[in-house]
Design a protein around this motif. Structure first.
Motif, short mmCIF file in Angstrom:
data_model
loop_
_atom_site.label_atom_id
_atom_site.label_comp_id
_atom_site.label_asym_id
_atom_site.label_seq_id
_atom_site.Cartn_x
_atom_site.Cartn_y
_atom_site.Cartn_z
N ASP A 73 35.77 43.72 38.51
CA ASP A 73 37.06 42.99 38.90
C ASP A 73 36.52 43.33 40.85
O ASP A 73 36.47 44.21 41.26
CB ASP A 73 38.32 43.25 37.94
CG ASP A 73 38.21 42.75 37.57
OD1 ASP A 73 37.74 42.41 36.69
OD2 ASP A 73 39.11 43.28 36.92
N THR A 75 38.82 41.59 43.84
CA THR A 75 40.40 41.74 45.22
C THR A 75 39.88 40.50 45.98
O THR A 75 38.98 41.07 46.65
CB THR A 75 40.92 42.40 45.28
OG1 THR A 75 41.64 42.94 43.57
CG2 THR A 75 42.53 41.65 45.84
N LEU A 79 40.87 32.57 46.23
CA LEU A 79 40.01 32.92 44.36
C LEU A 79 38.82 31.66 44.52
O LEU A 79 37.29 31.60 44.66
CB LEU A 79 40.37 32.06 43.61
CG LEU A 79 41.53 33.71 42.72
CD1 LEU A 79 42.36 33.06 41.61
CD2 LEU A 79 40.49 34.62 41.97
N GLN A 102 44.78 32.60 36.52
CA GLN A 102 44.90 33.74 37.73
C GLN A 102 43.77 35.06 38.36
O GLN A 102 43.92 35.62 38.53
CB GLN A 102 45.83 35.19 36.61
CG GLN A 102 47.16 34.49 36.08
CD GLN A 102 47.82 35.73 35.01
OE1 GLN A 102 47.63 36.75 35.52
NE2 GLN A 102 48.34 35.10 34.76
N TRP A 103 42.58 34.22 37.33
CA TRP A 103 41.34 35.21 37.77
C TRP A 103 40.36 34.20 37.48
O TRP A 103 40.84 33.28 37.13
CB TRP A 103 41.08 36.24 37.47
CG TRP A 103 41.06 36.49 35.88
CD1 TRP A 103 39.85 36.14 34.66
CD2 TRP A 103 41.97 37.33 34.78
NE1 TRP A 103 40.23 36.31 33.26
CE2 TRP A 103 41.56 36.78 33.72
CE3 TRP A 103 43.29 37.13 34.97
CZ2 TRP A 103 42.45 36.98 31.94
CZ3 TRP A 103 44.36 37.67 34.08
CH2 TRP A 103 43.31 37.34 32.61
N LEU A 116 36.99 37.22 39.25
CA LEU A 116 37.38 37.44 40.79
C LEU A 116 39.30 37.56 40.92
O LEU A 116 39.95 36.76 40.04
CB LEU A 116 37.17 35.97 41.59
CG LEU A 116 35.76 36.45 41.84
CD1 LEU A 116 35.51 35.02 42.52
CD2 LEU A 116 35.53 37.48 42.75
N THR A 117 39.42 38.01 41.08
CA THR A 117 40.60 38.50 40.88
C THR A 117 41.86 38.32 42.11
O THR A 117 41.28 38.81 43.55
CB THR A 117 41.88 40.01 40.49
OG1 THR A 117 41.59 40.70 41.28
CG2 THR A 117 41.79 39.77 38.94
N ALA A 118 43.43 37.48 43.18
CA ALA A 118 43.43 37.14 44.07
C ALA A 118 43.97 38.61 44.78
O ALA A 118 44.90 38.83 43.56
CB ALA A 118 44.70 35.78 43.86
N ALA A 119 44.50 39.01 46.22
CA ALA A 119 45.07 40.09 46.29
C ALA A 119 46.47 39.53 46.59
O ALA A 119 47.03 38.16 46.63
CB ALA A 119 44.53 39.75 48.19
N PRO A 120 47.12 40.57 46.48
CA PRO A 120 48.27 40.39 46.20
C PRO A 120 49.04 39.57 47.57
O PRO A 120 48.51 40.26 48.81
CB PRO A 120 49.38 41.52 46.49
CG PRO A 120 48.00 42.42 45.76
CD PRO A 120 47.01 41.68 46.21
#
Length: 123
Positions: A73, A75, A79, A102-103, A116-120
């Motif tokens: 994964d 971040t 995205l 969400q990813w 790929l996940t979005a950075a907070p």
């Protein structure tokens, strides 16, 4: 007391270590620290390195089939922009996309899935 102190390297089986290391080098900007026909690695100052080892008769994992062994994964800030850049480098985007946006699931040029996940974002 834990016997395992720190993860040092994640190793991928593959058909072409140098080519797969080159893909991840372009994707991450990390330094290739070794590359030959049987083994390649990258990291150079990162807490965890990635390595790739040639396996005769390598068969890629199949997403979303149950026969996958692990995935990474990453971040990212955006995205869609990150997915587009990785697709341009040779990644693929499978039709099956869980997570309701969400990813994003992609596969590297040898078929290993990664997300790929979005950075907070700050409030």
């Amino acid at each position: 007391m834990s016997a395992l102190k720190q993860l040092g390297t994640v190793v991928f089986d593959c058909a072409d270590p140098a080519a797969l290391a080159a893909f991840y080098q372009k994707a991450t900007g990390w330094e290739i620290t070794h590359s030959d026909q049987d083994f390649a690695s990258l990291g150079g100052g990162t807490p965890v390195q990635l390595a790739f080892v040639r396996v005769d008769g390598y068969e890629a994992p199949s997403w979303p089939e149950d026969l996958k062994y692990m995935h990474l994964d990453f971040t990212v800030a955006d995205l869609d922009a990150a997915a587009g850049a990785l697709l341009d480098l040779g990644a693929s985007r499978p039709d099956f996309q869980p997570g309701e946006g969400q990813w994003i699931v992609l596969t590297d040029p040898e078929g290993h899935p990664f997300c790929l996940t979005a950075a907070p974002t700050g409030d």
